[in-house]
Write a protein that holds these residues in place. Sequence first.
Motif, PDB file in Angstrom:
ATOM      1  N   VAL A   6      50.643  -4.483  59.482  1.00 15.16           N
ATOM      2  CA  VAL A   6      50.047  -3.152  59.585  1.00 15.16           C
ATOM      3  C   VAL A   6      50.750  -2.380  60.705  1.00 15.16           C
ATOM      4  N   GLY A   7      51.355  -1.269  60.351  1.00 14.52           N
ATOM      5  CA  GLY A   7      51.923  -0.378  61.363  1.00 14.52           C
ATOM      6  C   GLY A   7      50.853   0.626  61.748  1.00 14.52           C
ATOM      7  N   TYR A   8      50.628   0.784  63.029  1.00 13.47           N
ATOM      8  CA  TYR A   8      49.634   1.793  63.399  1.00 13.47           C
ATOM      9  C   TYR A   8      50.304   2.959  64.124  1.00 13.47           C
ATOM     10  N   ILE A   9      49.864   4.137  63.770  1.00 12.61           N
ATOM     11  CA  ILE A   9      50.435   5.368  64.307  1.00 12.61           C
ATOM     12  C   ILE A   9      49.350   6.081  65.097  1.00 12.61           C
ATOM     13  N   ILE A  10      49.593   6.259  66.380  1.00 14.02           N
ATOM     14  CA  ILE A  10      48.636   6.949  67.245  1.00 14.02           C
ATOM     15  C   ILE A  10      49.045   8.420  67.298  1.00 14.02           C
ATOM     16  N   GLY A  11      48.109   9.283  66.970  1.00 17.02           N
ATOM     17  CA  GLY A  11      48.452  10.705  66.840  1.00 17.02           C
ATOM     18  C   GLY A  11      48.693  11.424  68.151  1.00 17.02           C
ATOM     19  N   LEU A  13      50.395  11.903  72.065  1.00 20.85           N
ATOM     20  CA  LEU A  13      51.514  11.567  72.939  1.00 20.85           C
ATOM     21  C   LEU A  13      51.058  11.338  74.382  1.00 20.85           C
ATOM     22  N   ALA A  14      49.784  11.538  74.648  1.00 19.04           N
ATOM     23  CA  ALA A  14      49.289  11.461  76.029  1.00 19.04           C
ATOM     24  C   ALA A  14      49.294  10.020  76.529  1.00 19.04           C
ATOM     25  N   LYS A  15      49.723   9.829  77.786  1.00 22.41           N
ATOM     26  CA  LYS A  15      49.819   8.441  78.277  1.00 22.41           C
ATOM     27  C   LYS A  15      48.451   7.800  78.447  1.00 22.41           C
ATOM     28  N   ASP A  16      47.422   8.581  78.709  1.00 23.52           N
ATOM     29  CA  ASP A  16      46.074   8.004  78.831  1.00 23.52           C
ATOM     30  C   ASP A  16      45.240   8.283  77.579  1.00 23.52           C
ATOM     31  N   SER A  17      45.891   8.345  76.456  1.00 18.76           N
ATOM     32  CA  SER A  17      45.212   8.692  75.208  1.00 18.76           C
ATOM     33  C   SER A  17      43.989   7.814  74.924  1.00 18.76           C
ATOM     34  N   ILE A  18      42.881   8.468  74.615  1.00 21.98           N
ATOM     35  CA  ILE A  18      41.678   7.705  74.249  1.00 21.98           C
ATOM     36  C   ILE A  18      41.851   7.093  72.857  1.00 21.98           C
ATOM     37  N   ASN A  19      42.691   7.703  72.040  1.00 23.19           N
ATOM     38  CA  ASN A  19      42.950   7.124  70.713  1.00 23.19           C
ATOM     39  C   ASN A  19      43.805   5.857  70.824  1.00 23.19           C
ATOM     40  N   ARG A  20      44.657   5.803  71.833  1.00 30.91           N
ATOM     41  CA  ARG A  20      45.397   4.557  72.087  1.00 30.91           C
ATOM     42  C   ARG A  20      44.417   3.451  72.491  1.00 30.91           C
ATOM     43  N   ARG A  21      43.423   3.819  73.270  1.00 33.44           N
ATOM     44  CA  ARG A  21      42.419   2.814  73.661  1.00 33.44           C
ATOM     45  C   ARG A  21      41.637   2.336  72.441  1.00 33.44           C
ATOM     46  N   LEU A  22      41.295   3.275  71.583  1.00 29.06           N
ATOM     47  CA  LEU A  22      40.591   2.877  70.353  1.00 29.06           C
ATOM     48  C   LEU A  22      41.475   1.949  69.510  1.00 29.06           C
ATOM     49  N   ALA A  23      42.755   2.291  69.419  1.00 28.57           N
ATOM     50  CA  ALA A  23      43.681   1.460  68.626  1.00 28.57           C
ATOM     51  C   ALA A  23      43.721   0.035  69.179  1.00 28.57           C
ATOM     52  N   ILE A  39      53.906   2.083  65.542  1.00 25.94           N
ATOM     53  CA  ILE A  39      55.058   2.877  65.102  1.00 25.94           C
ATOM     54  C   ILE A  39      55.008   4.174  65.898  1.00 25.94           C
ATOM     55  N   SER A  40      55.915   4.284  66.846  1.00 24.56           N
ATOM     56  CA  SER A  40      55.890   5.436  67.754  1.00 24.56           C
ATOM     57  C   SER A  40      56.718   6.587  67.178  1.00 24.56           C
ATOM     58  N   PHE A  41      56.254   7.791  67.430  1.00 24.95           N
ATOM     59  CA  PHE A  41      57.051   8.957  67.005  1.00 24.95           C
ATOM     60  C   PHE A  41      57.468   9.809  68.193  1.00 24.95           C
ATOM     61  N   LYS A  42      57.339   9.269  69.397  1.00 19.90           N
ATOM     62  CA  LYS A  42      57.488  10.117  70.580  1.00 19.90           C
ATOM     63  C   LYS A  42      58.918  10.658  70.751  1.00 19.90           C
ATOM     64  N   ASP A  43      59.919   9.992  70.181  1.00 21.66           N
ATOM     65  CA  ASP A  43      61.296  10.446  70.389  1.00 21.66           C
ATOM     66  C   ASP A  43      61.854  11.272  69.232  1.00 21.66           C
ATOM     67  N   LEU A  44      61.008  11.559  68.251  1.00 22.71           N
ATOM     68  CA  LEU A  44      61.501  12.356  67.117  1.00 22.71           C
ATOM     69  C   LEU A  44      61.677  13.821  67.539  1.00 22.71           C
ATOM     70  N   PRO A  45      62.801  14.434  67.177  1.00 20.04           N
ATOM     71  CA  PRO A  45      62.917  15.880  67.402  1.00 20.04           C
ATOM     72  C   PRO A  45      62.044  16.636  66.406  1.00 20.04           C
ATOM     73  N   LEU A  46      61.999  17.941  66.536  1.00 21.92           N
ATOM     74  CA  LEU A  46      61.258  18.732  65.552  1.00 21.92           C
ATOM     75  C   LEU A  46      62.043  18.727  64.241  1.00 21.92           C
ATOM     76  N   TYR A  47      61.331  18.451  63.149  1.00 21.51           N
ATOM     77  CA  TYR A  47      61.990  18.323  61.844  1.00 21.51           C
ATOM     78  C   TYR A  47      62.478  19.680  61.307  1.00 21.51           C
ATOM     79  N   SER A  48      63.649  19.642  60.691  1.00 17.97           N
ATOM     80  CA  SER A  48      64.109  20.749  59.853  1.00 17.97           C
ATOM     81  C   SER A  48      64.915  20.127  58.722  1.00 17.97           C
ATOM     82  N   TYR A  49      64.931  20.741  57.559  1.00 18.64           N
ATOM     83  CA  TYR A  49      65.718  20.132  56.476  1.00 18.64           C
ATOM     84  C   TYR A  49      67.213  20.234  56.723  1.00 18.64           C
TER      85      TYR A  49
END
Length: 190
Positions: A6-11, A13-23, A39-49
């Motif tokens: 199971v890959g989990y994605i935390i929505g 980016l905050a370092k003290d995220s309460i959702n990270r604690r829930l995860a 599965i972290s997305f913190k280093d993704l740039p803004l998407y464009s096609y």
Amino acid sequence: MTRYKVGYIIGSLAKDSINRRLAMALVKLAPERLEFSEISFKDLPLYSYDYDDNYPEVARQFKQAIERSDAILFVTPEYNRSIPGALKNAIDWATRPYGSNSFTHKPSAVIGTSPGAIGTALAQEDLRAILNYCNSPQMTAPEAYIQFKPDLVTGNGDITVASTKEFLRTFMLEFDAFIERVLSVPPRES
Ligand code: FNR
């Protein structure tokens, strides 16, 4: 016993995220046969096609992490009555280039926490709509709108309220059963 990744994605980016604690708590409460990795997305740039012809390595790795997972668990905050922009950006990366949507047929579940009384309900509705479009079979019940209180989750990821702990354990048991159901039915050939 079949094990599932199971890959989990935390929505957040905050370092003290309460959702990270829930995860963290959800991982501890889950059936043993589920193996979790974030599965972290913190280093993704803004998407464009404009990137579609030459997808950056960080985005390829993000897509691969989803594709190598048997299922995806989203643990997301609600920002301005929807999902955080960074999470939407990550989902957009995962669904492209056209024809290579990494969420296709990938079972998923959605959960989140917020200090507010409706506990991310509106963000989850938006995320469900997005995942529908992405052709990800979703666990529809139980729904889990967790109102966060400062002492709800300890630093070790233990839930301090017995009823909430049992509810979250059930949520993860149901997710486990849902993953098995979805993955035991091969997708129809197109
Ligand atoms: C919030 N917050 C919030 N809460 C909520 O229940 N509904 C909402 O629409 C919003 N909107 C919102 C917008 C923005 C930009 C921020 C930063 C915050 C409060 C939010 O629930 C709280 O900050 C949580 O701590 C966010 O979760 P993470 O990021 O700590 O996991």
